[in-house]
Design a protein around this motif. Structure first.
Motif, PDB file in Angstrom:
ATOM      1  N   MET A 158       0.953  -1.142   0.001  1.00 43.57           N
ATOM      2  CA  MET A 158      -0.044  -0.001  -0.062  1.00 43.57           C
ATOM      3  C   MET A 158       0.908   1.156   0.025  1.00 43.57           C
ATOM      4  SD  MET A 158      -3.311   0.776   0.072  1.00 43.57           S
ATOM      5  CE  MET A 158      -4.210   2.224   0.825  1.00 43.57           C
ATOM      6  N   ALA A 159       0.825   2.073  -0.959  1.00 39.59           N
ATOM      7  CA  ALA A 159       1.620   3.383  -0.998  1.00 39.59           C
ATOM      8  C   ALA A 159       1.111   4.376   0.171  1.00 39.59           C
ATOM      9  CB  ALA A 159       1.382   4.046  -2.431  1.00 39.59           C
ATOM     10  N   ASN A 160       2.324   4.967   0.492  1.00 40.62           N
ATOM     11  CA  ASN A 160       2.054   5.904   1.549  1.00 40.62           C
ATOM     12  C   ASN A 160       1.603   7.249   0.871  1.00 40.62           C
ATOM     13  OD1 ASN A 160       2.394   8.257   3.212  1.00 40.62           O
ATOM     14  ND2 ASN A 160       4.293   7.246   4.344  1.00 40.62           N
ATOM     15  N   ASN A 161       0.411   7.550   1.279  1.00 45.27           N
ATOM     16  CA  ASN A 161      -0.475   8.961   0.678  1.00 45.27           C
ATOM     17  C   ASN A 161       0.390  10.216   0.593  1.00 45.27           C
ATOM     18  OD1 ASN A 161      -2.576   9.323  -1.141  1.00 45.27           O
ATOM     19  ND2 ASN A 161      -3.574  10.697   0.667  1.00 45.27           N
ATOM     20  N   ARG A 162       1.564  10.229   1.494  1.00 46.16           N
ATOM     21  CA  ARG A 162       2.333  11.501   1.675  1.00 46.16           C
ATOM     22  C   ARG A 162       3.346  11.265   0.269  1.00 46.16           C
ATOM     23  NH1 ARG A 162       5.320  12.079   7.047  1.00 46.16           N
ATOM     24  NH2 ARG A 162       6.242  13.755   5.710  1.00 46.16           N
ATOM     25  N   ASN A 163       3.755  10.201  -0.339  1.00 41.07           N
ATOM     26  CA  ASN A 163       4.750   9.967  -1.194  1.00 41.07           C
ATOM     27  C   ASN A 163       4.113  10.545  -2.543  1.00 41.07           C
ATOM     28  OD1 ASN A 163       6.195   8.707   0.693  1.00 41.07           O
ATOM     29  ND2 ASN A 163       5.682   6.566  -0.199  1.00 41.07           N
ATOM     30  N   HIS A 164       5.201  11.230  -3.064  1.00 41.02           N
ATOM     31  CA  HIS A 164       4.739  12.049  -4.434  1.00 41.02           C
ATOM     32  C   HIS A 164       5.976  11.546  -5.401  1.00 41.02           C
ATOM     33  CE1 HIS A 164       1.054  14.631  -3.830  1.00 41.02           C
ATOM     34  NE2 HIS A 164       1.397  14.130  -2.609  1.00 41.02           N
ATOM     35  N   LEU A 165       5.623  11.264  -6.714  1.00 37.82           N
ATOM     36  CA  LEU A 165       6.678  11.148  -7.453  1.00 37.82           C
ATOM     37  C   LEU A 165       6.799  12.157  -8.631  1.00 37.82           C
ATOM     38  CD1 LEU A 165       8.713   9.282  -9.183  1.00 37.82           C
ATOM     39  CD2 LEU A 165       6.763   8.225 -10.263  1.00 37.82           C
ATOM     40  N   VAL A 166       7.859  12.495  -8.804  1.00 39.64           N
ATOM     41  CA  VAL A 166       7.956  13.676  -9.931  1.00 39.64           C
ATOM     42  C   VAL A 166       8.972  13.144 -11.216  1.00 39.64           C
ATOM     43  CG1 VAL A 166       9.141  15.843 -10.613  1.00 39.64           C
ATOM     44  CG2 VAL A 166       7.831  15.751  -8.470  1.00 39.64           C
TER      45      VAL A 166
ATOM     46  N   LYS B 172       1.322  23.147  -2.691  1.00 40.03           N
ATOM     47  CA  LYS B 172      -0.094  23.693  -2.780  1.00 40.03           C
ATOM     48  C   LYS B 172      -1.001  22.699  -2.256  1.00 40.03           C
ATOM     49  CE  LYS B 172      -2.975  27.221  -3.577  1.00 40.03           C
ATOM     50  NZ  LYS B 172      -3.197  27.886  -4.833  1.00 40.03           N
ATOM     51  N   GLU B 173      -0.725  21.574  -2.967  1.00 39.97           N
ATOM     52  CA  GLU B 173      -1.423  20.305  -2.978  1.00 39.97           C
ATOM     53  C   GLU B 173      -1.374  19.642  -1.397  1.00 39.97           C
ATOM     54  OE1 GLU B 173      -2.207  16.391  -5.513  1.00 39.97           O
ATOM     55  OE2 GLU B 173      -2.743  18.438  -6.748  1.00 39.97           O
ATOM     56  N   ASN B 174      -0.252  19.672  -1.232  1.00 36.78           N
ATOM     57  CA  ASN B 174       0.232  18.873   0.153  1.00 36.78           C
ATOM     58  C   ASN B 174       1.433  19.244   0.674  1.00 36.78           C
ATOM     59  OD1 ASN B 174       0.526  16.979   2.271  1.00 36.78           O
ATOM     60  ND2 ASN B 174       0.330  14.859   1.181  1.00 36.78           N
ATOM     61  N   PRO B 175       1.354  20.158   1.490  1.00 35.05           N
ATOM     62  CA  PRO B 175       2.472  20.595   2.451  1.00 35.05           C
ATOM     63  C   PRO B 175       3.396  19.834   3.104  1.00 35.05           C
ATOM     64  CG  PRO B 175       0.638  21.617   3.462  1.00 35.05           C
ATOM     65  CD  PRO B 175       0.259  20.825   2.346  1.00 35.05           C
ATOM     66  N   LYS B 176       2.838  18.497   3.256  1.00 33.71           N
ATOM     67  CA  LYS B 176       3.714  17.445   4.128  1.00 33.71           C
ATOM     68  C   LYS B 176       4.033  16.434   3.168  1.00 33.71           C
ATOM     69  CE  LYS B 176       1.208  18.337   8.532  1.00 33.71           C
ATOM     70  NZ  LYS B 176       0.360  17.739   9.723  1.00 33.71           N
ATOM     71  N   ALA B 177       4.070  16.796   1.825  1.00 34.07           N
ATOM     72  CA  ALA B 177       4.367  15.547   0.914  1.00 34.07           C
ATOM     73  C   ALA B 177       6.134  15.347   1.210  1.00 34.07           C
ATOM     74  CB  ALA B 177       4.189  16.189  -0.617  1.00 34.07           C
ATOM     75  N   ASN B 178       6.156  13.994   0.756  1.00 33.39           N
ATOM     76  CA  ASN B 178       7.519  13.402   0.696  1.00 33.39           C
ATOM     77  C   ASN B 178       7.676  13.044  -0.757  1.00 33.39           C
ATOM     78  OD1 ASN B 178       9.855  12.728   1.938  1.00 33.39           O
ATOM     79  ND2 ASN B 178       9.350  10.852   2.875  1.00 33.39           N
ATOM     80  N   VAL B 179       8.896  13.372  -1.444  1.00 32.95           N
ATOM     81  CA  VAL B 179       9.002  13.448  -3.046  1.00 32.95           C
ATOM     82  C   VAL B 179      10.292  12.642  -3.345  1.00 32.95           C
ATOM     83  CG1 VAL B 179       9.232  15.005  -4.776  1.00 32.95           C
ATOM     84  CG2 VAL B 179       8.028  15.872  -2.913  1.00 32.95           C
ATOM     85  N   VAL B 180      10.132  11.973  -4.283  1.00 31.25           N
ATOM     86  CA  VAL B 180      11.106  11.407  -5.205  1.00 31.25           C
ATOM     87  C   VAL B 180      11.135  12.175  -6.605  1.00 31.25           C
ATOM     88  CG1 VAL B 180      12.082   9.295  -6.096  1.00 31.25           C
ATOM     89  CG2 VAL B 180      10.576   9.198  -4.161  1.00 31.25           C
ATOM     90  N   VAL B 181      12.275  12.629  -7.062  1.00 37.58           N
ATOM     91  CA  VAL B 181      12.528  13.132  -8.433  1.00 37.58           C
ATOM     92  C   VAL B 181      13.391  12.321  -9.451  1.00 37.58           C
ATOM     93  CG1 VAL B 181      13.217  15.170  -9.516  1.00 37.58           C
ATOM     94  CG2 VAL B 181      12.211  15.464  -7.525  1.00 37.58           C
ATOM     95  N   THR B 182      12.768  11.858 -10.417  1.00 39.77           N
ATOM     96  CA  THR B 182      13.832  11.014 -11.281  1.00 39.77           C
ATOM     97  C   THR B 182      13.589  11.495 -12.901  1.00 39.77           C
ATOM     98  OG1 THR B 182      13.994   8.679 -12.078  1.00 39.77           O
ATOM     99  CG2 THR B 182      11.752   9.506 -11.514  1.00 39.77           C
ATOM    100  N   PRO B 183      14.771  11.302 -13.442  1.00 35.08           N
ATOM    101  CA  PRO B 183      14.437  11.238 -15.007  1.00 35.08           C
ATOM    102  C   PRO B 183      13.613  10.413 -15.751  1.00 35.08           C
ATOM    103  CG  PRO B 183      16.915  11.292 -14.186  1.00 35.08           C
ATOM    104  CD  PRO B 183      16.021  11.115 -13.235  1.00 35.08           C
ATOM    105  N   SER B 184      13.282  10.679 -16.589  1.00 37.00           N
ATOM    106  CA  SER B 184      12.202   9.648 -17.344  1.00 37.00           C
ATOM    107  C   SER B 184      12.842   8.810 -18.343  1.00 37.00           C
ATOM    108  CB  SER B 184      11.167  10.540 -18.251  1.00 37.00           C
ATOM    109  OG  SER B 184      11.889  11.323 -19.323  1.00 37.00           O
ATOM    110  N   ASP B 185      14.159   8.736 -18.600  1.00 29.51           N
ATOM    111  CA  ASP B 185      14.762   8.204 -19.637  1.00 29.51           C
ATOM    112  C   ASP B 185      15.708   7.116 -19.316  1.00 29.51           C
ATOM    113  OD1 ASP B 185      16.362   9.993 -19.102  1.00 29.51           O
ATOM    114  OD2 ASP B 185      16.846  10.886 -20.931  1.00 29.51           O
ATOM    115  N   HIS B 186      15.693   6.739 -17.872  1.00 29.23           N
ATOM    116  CA  HIS B 186      16.928   5.673 -17.444  1.00 29.23           C
ATOM    117  C   HIS B 186      16.213   4.288 -17.454  1.00 29.23           C
ATOM    118  CE1 HIS B 186      19.202   9.109 -15.234  1.00 29.23           C
ATOM    119  NE2 HIS B 186      18.866   9.287 -16.519  1.00 29.23           N
ATOM    120  N   ILE B 187      17.049   3.308 -17.061  1.00 31.43           N
ATOM    121  CA  ILE B 187      16.404   1.915 -17.066  1.00 31.43           C
ATOM    122  C   ILE B 187      17.051   1.345 -15.469  1.00 31.43           C
ATOM    123  CG2 ILE B 187      16.268   1.447 -19.373  1.00 31.43           C
ATOM    124  CD1 ILE B 187      18.396  -0.618 -19.211  1.00 31.43           C
TER     125      ILE B 187
END
Length: 355
Positions: A1-9, A104-119
């Motif tokens: 079950m995904a943590n609802n605070r987790n956001h992926l960019v 703006k949507e969730n000030p308590k968000a926890n975020v992962v940022v990743t490129p789109s073109d890796h494997i």
């Protein structure tokens, strides 16, 4: 079950055409089925985060002209989470924009940022590492970047030097960053590979949204002010008009230069899950299965005779027969055929007419 605070960019604004004729400026490599598995690199990126992040918490930042392709390939994410850059300004403005939008949507968000073109070839280990880092950043004010354990003296990647003398008290796999190093020459890369404290910089970041927003306020106040001023209209119909007007004012700078090399609470998590940034045909060949003669075949009906050390990507042809080649790229797409020495693939851009 995904943590609802987790956001992926997912950063998907690149215009690279190194895999021409498969990829072009109109349809860059992140939107192409490079591996011949029926999924684009963008789709494979979202696949490996399954269970970590709810689809409703996924964001894609891309060039405005690719928004329709993103929606077509990722119909499960909210349309309003496809953010359109009006122009290219490197990774810092891209990350600042989406960070204020997530805040703006969730000030308590926890975020992962990743490129789109890796494997990534070991998705289960990838998910374990990401989950561990998200727990760490959710409990601290730390910024974490992933460091890939190097397998060769690569000159095409930046490096991270870690302080391996002591791990973080909260997570024994996470260490403080000593320094970030630019892409090295061959001799320097050889030194790095012998020193166990150096790792490839994969460009994957983990932080809480409050931590990264505060970092921009401290280290890039002018950029921060642009998004602070727009904050009241983020998430409203006026957002895109304001972004189109103000985004070009942002300094064109990478997040590494803007934040990572300046901030104090910077950590690295050394990892090994079969990572590649797929920047060249050679790197694609290294990540795909090979026959007894060193050939990588991506396509359903390829026959080779007296052929060695080639990569063949011919997914649209009914039948392909190759004889007598050694060390070549053979690729086709949309009635265009490329035959080029692997050793000279740097010339592909001029062949494509986009150089």
């Amino acid at each position: 079950m995904a943590n609802n605070r987790n956001h992926l960019v997912i950063m998907a604004g690149g215009i690279g055409s190194r895999f021409w004729p498969m990829s072009t400026a109109e349809r860059p490599k992140q939107f192409i089925d490079v591996l011949g598995v029926g999924r684009s690199l963008l789709q494979l990126t979202i696949d490996r985060f399954e269970g970590i992040c709810d689809p409703n918490n996924i964001w894609v930042v891309t060039n405005a002209k690719y928004a329709d392709i993103v929606h077509e390939q990722l119909p499960q994410i909210p349309t309003e989470h496809i953010l359109c850059e009006p122009c290219r300004r490197n990774t810092a403005p891209c990350i600042a924009y989406v960070s204020w939008r997530i805040k703006k949507e969730n000030p308590k968000a926890n975020v992962v940022v990743t490129p789109s073109d890796h494997i990534v070839t070991n998705s289960s280990e990838f998910r374990r590492v990401i989950s561990s880092c998200l727990q760490f950043t959710g409990e601290t004010d730390a910024i974490v970047t992933l460091g890939m354990k190097p397998t060769r003296p690569e000159t095409g990647y930046g490096y991270i030097q870690a302080d391996l003398t002591a791990s973080s008290l909260r997570n024994k796999e996470i260490f403080r960053v000593d320094s970030f190093r630019e892409k090295p020459d061959a001799a320097t890369a050889e030194k790095y590979i012998k020193n166990k404290s150096y790792f490839w910089n994969a460009g994957i970041f983990i932080w809480s949204v409050s931590t990264i927003v505060n970092a921009f306020r401290v280290y890039k106040p002018a950029m921060s002010k642009i998004f602070e001023n727009m904050f009241p209209i983020l998430g409203t119909p006026e957002e895109q008009t304001a972004i189109d007007l103000r985004y070009p004012e942002c300094e064109s700078i990478s997040v590494d230069y803007a934040i990572m090399e300046k901030a104090s609470e910077i950590f690295v998590c050394p990892a090994d899950f079969g990572w590649s940034d797929l920047g060249t045909w050679g790197s694609l060949m290294a990540q795909t299965p090979k026959d007894l003669y060193g050939n990588s075949k991506i396509g359903s009906n390829i026959s080779l005779f007296d052929t060695h050390n080639c990569i063949i990507h011919t997914t649209e042809e009914r039948k392909v027969v190759i004889q007598g080649l050694d060390g070549y790229i053979i690729a086709e797409k949309d009635n265009t055929l490329l035959i080029c020495r692997l050793s000279e693939e740097q010339k592909i851009k001029q062949f494509s007419g986009e150089g």
